[in-house]
Design a protein around this motif. Structure first.
Motif, PDB file in Angstrom:
ATOM      1  N   ASP B 158       0.814  -1.226   0.000  1.00 22.00           N
ATOM      2  CA  ASP B 158       0.000   0.000   0.000  1.00 22.00           C
ATOM      3  C   ASP B 158       0.839   1.264   0.000  1.00 22.00           C
ATOM      4  O   ASP B 158       0.313   2.342   0.197  1.00 22.00           O
ATOM      5  CB  ASP B 158      -0.927   0.067   1.229  1.00 22.00           C
ATOM      6  N   ASP B 159       2.154   1.159  -0.167  1.00 22.73           N
ATOM      7  CA  ASP B 159       3.006   2.341  -0.287  1.00 22.73           C
ATOM      8  C   ASP B 159       3.373   2.487  -1.740  1.00 22.73           C
ATOM      9  O   ASP B 159       3.690   1.519  -2.391  1.00 22.73           O
ATOM     10  CB  ASP B 159       4.299   2.095   0.491  1.00 22.73           C
ATOM     11  N   GLN B 160       3.353   3.715  -2.221  1.00 27.16           N
ATOM     12  CA  GLN B 160       3.754   3.886  -3.613  1.00 27.16           C
ATOM     13  C   GLN B 160       5.198   4.346  -3.649  1.00 27.16           C
ATOM     14  O   GLN B 160       5.539   5.339  -3.035  1.00 27.16           O
ATOM     15  CB  GLN B 160       2.881   4.974  -4.245  1.00 27.16           C
ATOM     16  N   THR B 161       6.035   3.604  -4.370  1.00 32.43           N
ATOM     17  CA  THR B 161       7.400   4.076  -4.551  1.00 32.43           C
ATOM     18  C   THR B 161       7.633   4.269  -6.041  1.00 32.43           C
ATOM     19  O   THR B 161       6.956   3.658  -6.861  1.00 32.43           O
ATOM     20  CB  THR B 161       8.423   3.061  -4.028  1.00 32.43           C
ATOM     21  N   ALA B 162       8.598   5.099  -6.359  1.00 29.96           N
ATOM     22  CA  ALA B 162       8.921   5.339  -7.758  1.00 29.96           C
ATOM     23  C   ALA B 162      10.419   5.196  -7.933  1.00 29.96           C
ATOM     24  O   ALA B 162      11.191   5.675  -7.104  1.00 29.96           O
ATOM     25  CB  ALA B 162       8.462   6.719  -8.188  1.00 29.96           C
ATOM     26  N   HIS B 163      10.817   4.516  -9.001  1.00 30.47           N
ATOM     27  CA  HIS B 163      12.245   4.366  -9.298  1.00 30.47           C
ATOM     28  C   HIS B 163      12.525   5.007 -10.641  1.00 30.47           C
ATOM     29  O   HIS B 163      11.821   4.737 -11.607  1.00 30.47           O
ATOM     30  CB  HIS B 163      12.611   2.877  -9.359  1.00 30.47           C
ATOM     31  N   VAL B 164      13.551   5.862 -10.678  1.00 33.68           N
ATOM     32  CA  VAL B 164      13.903   6.514 -11.932  1.00 33.68           C
ATOM     33  C   VAL B 164      15.088   5.783 -12.533  1.00 33.68           C
ATOM     34  O   VAL B 164      16.092   5.548 -11.857  1.00 33.68           O
ATOM     35  CB  VAL B 164      14.257   7.991 -11.697  1.00 33.68           C
ATOM     36  N   LEU B 165      14.954   5.388 -13.804  1.00 33.72           N
ATOM     37  CA  LEU B 165      16.024   4.657 -14.473  1.00 33.72           C
ATOM     38  C   LEU B 165      16.307   5.335 -15.792  1.00 33.72           C
ATOM     39  O   LEU B 165      15.433   5.981 -16.371  1.00 33.72           O
ATOM     40  CB  LEU B 165      15.583   3.214 -14.747  1.00 33.72           C
ATOM     41  N   GLN B 166      17.531   5.169 -16.255  1.00 32.29           N
ATOM     42  CA  GLN B 166      17.854   5.744 -17.554  1.00 32.29           C
ATOM     43  C   GLN B 166      18.644   4.722 -18.353  1.00 32.29           C
ATOM     44  O   GLN B 166      19.497   4.024 -17.797  1.00 32.29           O
ATOM     45  CB  GLN B 166      18.669   7.019 -17.376  1.00 32.29           C
ATOM     46  N   THR B 167      18.350   4.626 -19.641  1.00 35.37           N
ATOM     47  CA  THR B 167      19.078   3.672 -20.446  1.00 35.37           C
ATOM     48  C   THR B 167      19.200   4.194 -21.868  1.00 35.37           C
ATOM     49  O   THR B 167      18.473   5.093 -22.280  1.00 35.37           O
ATOM     50  CB  THR B 167      18.362   2.309 -20.438  1.00 35.37           C
ATOM     51  N   ASP B 168      20.149   3.606 -22.632  1.00 38.30           N
ATOM     52  CA  ASP B 168      20.226   3.983 -24.041  1.00 38.30           C
ATOM     53  C   ASP B 168      19.363   3.015 -24.856  1.00 38.30           C
ATOM     54  O   ASP B 168      19.036   1.931 -24.385  1.00 38.30           O
ATOM     55  CB  ASP B 168      21.681   3.933 -24.523  1.00 38.30           C
ATOM     56  N   PRO B 169      18.991   3.380 -26.071  1.00 40.92           N
ATOM     57  CA  PRO B 169      18.050   2.545 -26.837  1.00 40.92           C
ATOM     58  C   PRO B 169      18.488   1.101 -27.037  1.00 40.92           C
ATOM     59  O   PRO B 169      17.642   0.211 -27.022  1.00 40.92           O
ATOM     60  CB  PRO B 169      17.940   3.284 -28.171  1.00 40.92           C
ATOM     61  N   SER B 170      19.789   0.835 -27.208  1.00 40.25           N
ATOM     62  CA  SER B 170      20.169  -0.557 -27.462  1.00 40.25           C
ATOM     63  C   SER B 170      19.946  -1.426 -26.232  1.00 40.25           C
ATOM     64  O   SER B 170      19.485  -2.566 -26.347  1.00 40.25           O
ATOM     65  CB  SER B 170      21.608  -0.668 -27.946  1.00 40.25           C
ATOM     66  N   THR B 171      20.243  -0.876 -25.040  1.00 42.57           N
ATOM     67  CA  THR B 171      19.955  -1.642 -23.826  1.00 42.57           C
ATOM     68  C   THR B 171      18.460  -1.869 -23.686  1.00 42.57           C
ATOM     69  O   THR B 171      18.016  -2.938 -23.265  1.00 42.57           O
ATOM     70  CB  THR B 171      20.471  -0.901 -22.579  1.00 42.57           C
ATOM     71  N   LEU B 173      16.299  -2.150 -26.100  1.00 46.26           N
ATOM     72  CA  LEU B 173      15.898  -3.206 -27.028  1.00 46.26           C
ATOM     73  C   LEU B 173      16.246  -4.571 -26.462  1.00 46.26           C
ATOM     74  O   LEU B 173      15.463  -5.520 -26.561  1.00 46.26           O
ATOM     75  CB  LEU B 173      16.593  -3.016 -28.378  1.00 46.26           C
ATOM     76  N   HIS B 174      17.432  -4.672 -25.848  1.00 47.73           N
ATOM     77  CA  HIS B 174      17.851  -5.931 -25.234  1.00 47.73           C
ATOM     78  C   HIS B 174      16.877  -6.321 -24.127  1.00 47.73           C
ATOM     79  O   HIS B 174      16.463  -7.479 -24.019  1.00 47.73           O
ATOM     80  CB  HIS B 174      19.272  -5.770 -24.680  1.00 47.73           C
ATOM     81  N   LEU B 175      16.476  -5.326 -23.308  1.00 45.87           N
ATOM     82  CA  LEU B 175      15.523  -5.553 -22.216  1.00 45.87           C
ATOM     83  C   LEU B 175      14.201  -6.094 -22.761  1.00 45.87           C
ATOM     84  O   LEU B 175      13.643  -7.062 -22.252  1.00 45.87           O
ATOM     85  CB  LEU B 175      15.282  -4.215 -21.515  1.00 45.87           C
ATOM     86  N   ILE B 176      13.728  -5.441 -23.854  1.00 43.52           N
ATOM     87  CA  ILE B 176      12.458  -5.868 -24.448  1.00 43.52           C
ATOM     88  C   ILE B 176      12.573  -7.293 -24.952  1.00 43.52           C
ATOM     89  O   ILE B 176      11.676  -8.119 -24.769  1.00 43.52           O
ATOM     90  CB  ILE B 176      12.053  -4.912 -25.594  1.00 43.52           C
ATOM     91  N   GLN B 177      13.733  -7.576 -25.580  1.00 45.35           N
ATOM     92  CA  GLN B 177      13.946  -8.925 -26.111  1.00 45.35           C
ATOM     93  C   GLN B 177      13.914  -9.965 -24.995  1.00 45.35           C
ATOM     94  O   GLN B 177      13.271 -11.009 -25.114  1.00 45.35           O
ATOM     95  CB  GLN B 177      15.303  -8.947 -26.804  1.00 45.35           C
ATOM     96  N   GLN B 181      11.240 -12.982 -24.485  1.00 44.20           N
ATOM     97  CA  GLN B 181      11.656 -14.377 -24.311  1.00 44.20           C
ATOM     98  C   GLN B 181      10.998 -14.982 -23.086  1.00 44.20           C
ATOM     99  O   GLN B 181      10.541 -16.124 -23.105  1.00 44.20           O
ATOM    100  CB  GLN B 181      13.181 -14.453 -24.127  1.00 44.20           C
ATOM    101  N   ALA B 182      10.940 -14.179 -22.000  1.00 45.83           N
ATOM    102  CA  ALA B 182      10.319 -14.681 -20.769  1.00 45.83           C
ATOM    103  C   ALA B 182       8.852 -15.015 -21.018  1.00 45.83           C
ATOM    104  O   ALA B 182       8.346 -16.048 -20.584  1.00 45.83           O
ATOM    105  CB  ALA B 182      10.459 -13.648 -19.654  1.00 45.83           C
ATOM    106  N   LEU B 183       8.152 -14.112 -21.735  1.00 42.59           N
ATOM    107  CA  LEU B 183       6.748 -14.389 -22.052  1.00 42.59           C
ATOM    108  C   LEU B 183       6.629 -15.616 -22.935  1.00 42.59           C
ATOM    109  O   LEU B 183       5.702 -16.412 -22.811  1.00 42.59           O
ATOM    110  CB  LEU B 183       6.120 -13.192 -22.771  1.00 42.59           C
TER     111      LEU B 183
END
Lengths: 197, 199
Positions: B158-171, B173-177, B181-183
């Motif tokens: 019931d607590d809301q936390t927020a995490h700020v992340l930054q990445t470049d497009p190739s990373t 794309l790798h994350l999406i890939q 795969q997991a799905l």
């Protein structure tokens, strides 16, 4: 594949609710659109008015909420992807919305499209914001280390709004004349770069 | 599987025999309310006055009943096991039947409440993103450096936390890939077999 859905398939729930929209008369639909647009632009939506407008179509309370949700989605998604009102009208008709309903909806959309886009732009992710800058110039005459100092000193206080925590923080700093000159020069260069974009 | 009741619990529940069937019905209702909403001392006092028993006995009785109900629901014991477990208390048949009915009626709801007590990992709430291009910095002009800034909103107890992340497009794309795969794992024969067996 629909442009107003960002070149993706239309979500199933939107498809399902198009028939609910068709049950309302096109004139009343335009008025409901106006209310939904007010809500999207940050104003307040008058739920009782919407209930009155939908009473003729004999919609249940679940259907009224679904109508508001679907209109909100269509209008904000179209604004998000920069779809012009003609394309939106034809895409909605492809989904099964009658012609008069689609054109009424798109006329309301066209009037408010740029305001919608402005408000969406303002709501975009922002980590922190500069609130204000206060400054003061002092002249140091003397100190415990040196009797004749005679140096100017700038006191700056930057008010930063932290979007993450929603709080305002004041950042005070004292800047010597040389450092301040460097700071000012660099910031002027950054400003010149921004103006060329 | 049989439920083992300690001496103290047997004592608590022992008062039910003396109280009678109507009282047991009332106490059962209070016990379920306790599980749903937490302690209600005023309701216990009202019940004590109505049934003409002192408040402490009522409290103990409710505690005993609550333990009986939660343990039985937790272990999902069968009717026969439940009957055998309370047989040791030496209640009348009518009382045993009442208790069994109380257990069966409220089992599902109690299990639902117990399910919510398990510790939870932070869960996804919302994702905001922004695509920027760095054109120049103090040290280097004439750059083109795209970056994606992401704000991940999570729900933690019931607590809301927020995490700020930054990445470049190739990373990204790798994350999406990796996520795709997991799905995709769900569609393999191995996972399908397990899912079928769980149903």
């Amino acid at each position: 594949r629909f442009r107003f859905c960002g070149d993706l398939d239309c979500p199933d729930w939107v498809l399902a609710e198009i028939s609910t929209l068709a049950k309302i008369s096109s004139v009343k639909l335009k008025l409901i659109c106006a209310q939904v647009l007010r809500d999207l632009l940050g104003g307040s939506m008058e739920y009782e008015k919407i209930l009155k407008l939908t009473s003729d179509a004999k919609l249940e309370s679940g259907d009224v909420k679904a109508t508001i949700a679907v209109l909100g989605f269509i209008l904000s998604s179209a604004a998000k992807h920069g779809v012009d009102s003609e394309s939106l009208s034809s895409e909605l008709q492809q989904l099964g919305l009658p012609k008069e309903h689609a054109s009424g909806l798109c006329r309301s959309y066209e009037e408010k499209q740029s305001s919608l886009q402005d408000s969406l732009r303002a709501a975009s992710l922002r980590l922190s914001r500069l609130g204000s800058v206060c400054w003061r110039v002092d002249y140091t005459l003397s100190s415990s280390e040196l009797q004749e100092v005679h140096e100017p000193l700038v006191h700056l206080t930057l008010t930063v709004q932290d979007e993450q925590r929603g709080s305002t923080e004041a950042v005070p700093m004292a800047v010597s004349a040389d450092k301040f000159r460097v700071l000012l020069a660099e910031l002027k260069q950054a400003q010149a770069l921004m103006n060329t974009l | 599987m049989l439920l083992v009741l300690s001496e103290a619990q047997r004592g608590d529940l022992g008062c039910l025999q003396r109280a009678g069937a109507a009282a047991v019905g009332e106490l059962g209702r209070l016990a379920v309310e306790l599980l749903r909403r937490g302690a209600a001392p005023r309701a216990c006092e009202a019940a004590a006055r109505k049934l003409n028993i002192d408040v402490d006995t009522i409290q103990h009785g409710i505690e005993g009943l609550t333990y009986l109900l939660t343990e039985s629901s937790k272990l999902m014991i069968s009717e026969t096991d439940f009957q055998d477990s309370i047989h040791v208390l030496g209640f009348s048949d009518e009382l045993n039947k009442l208790l069994l009915q109380l257990y069966l009626d409220n089992r599902k709801e109690i299990r639902r409440v117990l399910g919510e007590l398990a510790p939870k990992l932070p869960s996804y709430h919302n994702l905001e993103w922004r695509l920027d291009v760095q054109l120049a910095s103090r040290s280097l002009r004439q750059q083109i450096k795209p970056a994606v800034t992401i704000k991940l909103h999570l729900n933690e107890n019931d607590d809301q936390t927020a995490h700020v992340l930054q990445t470049d497009p190739s990373t990204l794309l790798h994350l999406i890939q990796q996520l795709e795969q997991a799905l995709g794992e769900m569609k393999t024969n191995h996972c399908r077999r397990i899912v079928r067996n769980m149903k």
